[in-house]
Design a protein around this motif. Structure first.
Motif, PDB file in Angstrom:
ATOM      1  N   SER A  53       0.852  -1.181   0.000  1.00  0.00           N
ATOM      2  CA  SER A  53       0.000   0.000   0.000  1.00  0.00           C
ATOM      3  C   SER A  53       0.893   1.238   0.000  1.00  0.00           C
ATOM      4  O   SER A  53       1.988   1.242   0.577  1.00  0.00           O
ATOM      5  N   GLU A  54       0.429   2.297  -0.667  1.00  0.00           N
ATOM      6  CA  GLU A  54       1.198   3.535  -0.709  1.00  0.00           C
ATOM      7  C   GLU A  54       1.000   4.293   0.593  1.00  0.00           C
ATOM      8  O   GLU A  54      -0.116   4.367   1.123  1.00  0.00           O
ATOM      9  N   LEU A  55       2.083   4.847   1.138  1.00  0.00           N
ATOM     10  CA  LEU A  55       2.007   5.547   2.413  1.00  0.00           C
ATOM     11  C   LEU A  55       1.241   6.861   2.273  1.00  0.00           C
ATOM     12  O   LEU A  55       1.172   7.440   1.186  1.00  0.00           O
ATOM     13  N   PRO A  56       0.684   7.343   3.374  1.00  0.00           N
ATOM     14  CA  PRO A  56      -0.163   8.552   3.306  1.00  0.00           C
ATOM     15  C   PRO A  56       0.546   9.772   2.746  1.00  0.00           C
ATOM     16  O   PRO A  56      -0.079  10.593   2.073  1.00  0.00           O
ATOM     17  N   PHE A  57       1.866   9.925   3.006  1.00  0.00           N
ATOM     18  CA  PHE A  57       2.561  11.120   2.533  1.00  0.00           C
ATOM     19  C   PHE A  57       3.104  10.978   1.110  1.00  0.00           C
ATOM     20  O   PHE A  57       3.734  11.889   0.584  1.00  0.00           O
TER      21      PHE A  57
END
Length: 492
Positions: free
Chosen positions: A43-47
């Motif tokens: 999953s891609e990180l929030p930032f």
């Protein structure tokens, strides 16, 4: 066996580089962005994405503990990003502001090297964020560089085809002027060091426009002599080879090519093990994970493929094997967690849910344990308290190999958690704890005074970082570092 377990399609232009830390995957692209993913569930990180470069991003690399990421670009800058927040912590402007094509950290993150399109390269002191020295090879592009595992020398490769070995004072130790016809595209040191008497020997992989991948032995003598010997020339790809990387244990070597293939070799014997053909265009990037059996490859088809290397590698050049769809769905289910809130890799392991643990098990190749863990409601806190005895008596896991592998992975989680909040430059290389009385030893590295003094007394005056003899046992207080640590502690 090599299995394709995930394909990431987030970039809108060519993927130029991939880098892996203990828990993160970084990719960069001509679309000017750097993207960060969890290797537990992809999953891609929030930032993410990281936006700050004005032009395409050519290369990215993690610091040793994974707390920082460096990325370099045609805009002439190398940006340092915090992997805790995604914020920019420093910007290094290459002298002359020429496009920066490649960058690399030393093994202890003390130094950062960047190579420019004007034939120059810069050595930065990462701790002080200061430019130490600038060197020049010729008018060619410096498109490849790598630090030796001891951190005391590095290599550069250029579009003229030469590979040059340098020490930290930018003294040229050796020049292999025709290493690759038409240009060197990438080079990478294996992490192993072989010491015989006063001779320190390391292996280097290089690749180029001549469609060849080469493995070299570089020998460094105590008297400052240096010799470079060709061990293998690998010709498993039919087009220019654009990227290469050793596995953490140095046993395997991966490469990507203009012929759209990824190859995996036995690095000791130079035997082709696998040919993977799932990319649709040039394969520009490849990297091994430092603590797991993962390979990431990037391509001009705008995708990043993540592969798992299984046990029992065999010679022969198979086309790669995709895991069943249901396994990939389970492995990537963490993307749903990411949409609902912070991904589990952004939280302490002790706060992981049962679903987070299941996703982590799949990502580490321990899918066989998902059901017994789920049946026994094992969350993050329970995971950290597991022992070999509890795995046997309470979870009824009979396989000794499976139990041992799981315990090793849990130990890695604990170690990563211990490092995650402390800046790497503040940690003593021996104790891996924040220093209270840092001193500089004769090898140029900073240590906790008590730790290095104990080391010197018991290790026959060898350097903990290079294994070379220390010329003196004198220790110099590092007051600048001590002040920086004090300021950091006050801000916590």
């Amino acid at each position: 066996m090599v299995s394709l377990i995930c394909t990431l399609q987030h970039h809108t232009d060519d993927v130029n580089w991939c880098a892996l830390s203990r828990n993160l995957l970084a990719t960069c692209s001509t679309d000017k962005t750097v993207r960060i993913f969890s290797i537990f569930d992809f999953s891609e990180l929030p930032f993410s994405p990281l936006i700050g470069h004005g032009y395409g991003v050519h290369c990215c690399c993690f610091s040793a503990c994974g707390q920082y990421l460096a990325s370099c670009s045609t805009d002439g800058c190398t940006i340092i990003w915090s992997m805790g927040t995604g914020e920019r912590v420093a910007v290094f402007a290459h002298p002359g502001r020429c496009p920066v094509r490649v960058c690399a950290f030393s093994s202890d993150s003390a130094y950062l090297l960047s190579g420019g399109s004007d034939g120059t390269f810069s050595l930065w002191d990462f701790r002080s964020r200061a430019l130490l020295r600038t060197g020049s090879v010729n008018e060619a592009i410096v498109g490849a560089c790598s630090f030796s595992p001891c951190g005391q020398m590095f290599v550069t490769g250029t579009s003229y085809g030469d590979v040059r070995v340098w020490d930290l004072q930018l003294n040229q130790l050796h020049a292999e002027k025709d290493a690759h016809d038409l240009g060197v595209t990438c080079c990478h040191f294996a992490s192993q060091i072989d010491i015989e008497g006063e001779v320190v020997r390391v292996r280097l992989a290089s690749c180029g426009q001549d469609s060849q991948l080469k493995i070299w032995s570089i020998s460094r003598l105590a008297a400052a002599g240096c010799r470079m010997q060709l061990l293998h020339t690998l010709t498993g790809q039919s087009g220019p080879v654009l990227s290469c990387a050793f596995s953490p244990d140095g046993q395997q070597l991966v490469s990507g090519s203009v012929d759209k293939t990824v190859t995996v070799y036995d690095a000791n014997q130079g035997i082709l093990l696998h040919t993977l053909s799932q990319h649709d265009r040039y394969v520009t990037a490849c990297a091994f994970a430092p603590t797991t059996s993962l390979i990431a490859t990037g391509s001009m088809d705008k995708t990043v493929n993540v592969w798992r290397v299984g046990d029992g590698l065999h010679a022969g050049g198979d086309e790669g094997e995709a895991v069943p769809a249901e396994a990939t769905d389970t492995l990537c289910e963490g993307r749903k967690l990411q949409q609902q809130g912070p991904g589990h890799s952004r939280r302490p392991v002790s706060e992981w849910s049962e679903g987070d643990v299941s996703a982590w098990l799949q990502g580490e190749g321990l899918g066989a344990l998902v059901r017994p863990f789920s049946d026994n409601n094992i969350d993050g806190a329970e995971l950290l308290n597991l022992t070999k005895d509890s795995l046997t008596t309470e979870l009824n896991i009979e396989s000794v190999g499976l139990r041992n592998k799981l315990i090793r992975k849990i130990d890695e989680l604990k170690t990563a958690s211990a490092w995650s909040n402390d800046p790497d430059e503040f940690l003593c290389p021996i104790t891996r704890e924040v220093m209270s009385d840092p001193v500089i030893a004769a090898d140029g590295y900073s240590y906790e005074r008590e730790a290095i003094q104990s080391w010197i007394n018991s290790k026959n005056r060898s350097s903990p970082m290079t294994n070379l003899p220390l010329q003196t046992t004198m220790l110099t207080p590092n007051r600048t570092l001590k002040m920086a640590i004090g300021r950091w502690k006050s801000s916590q």
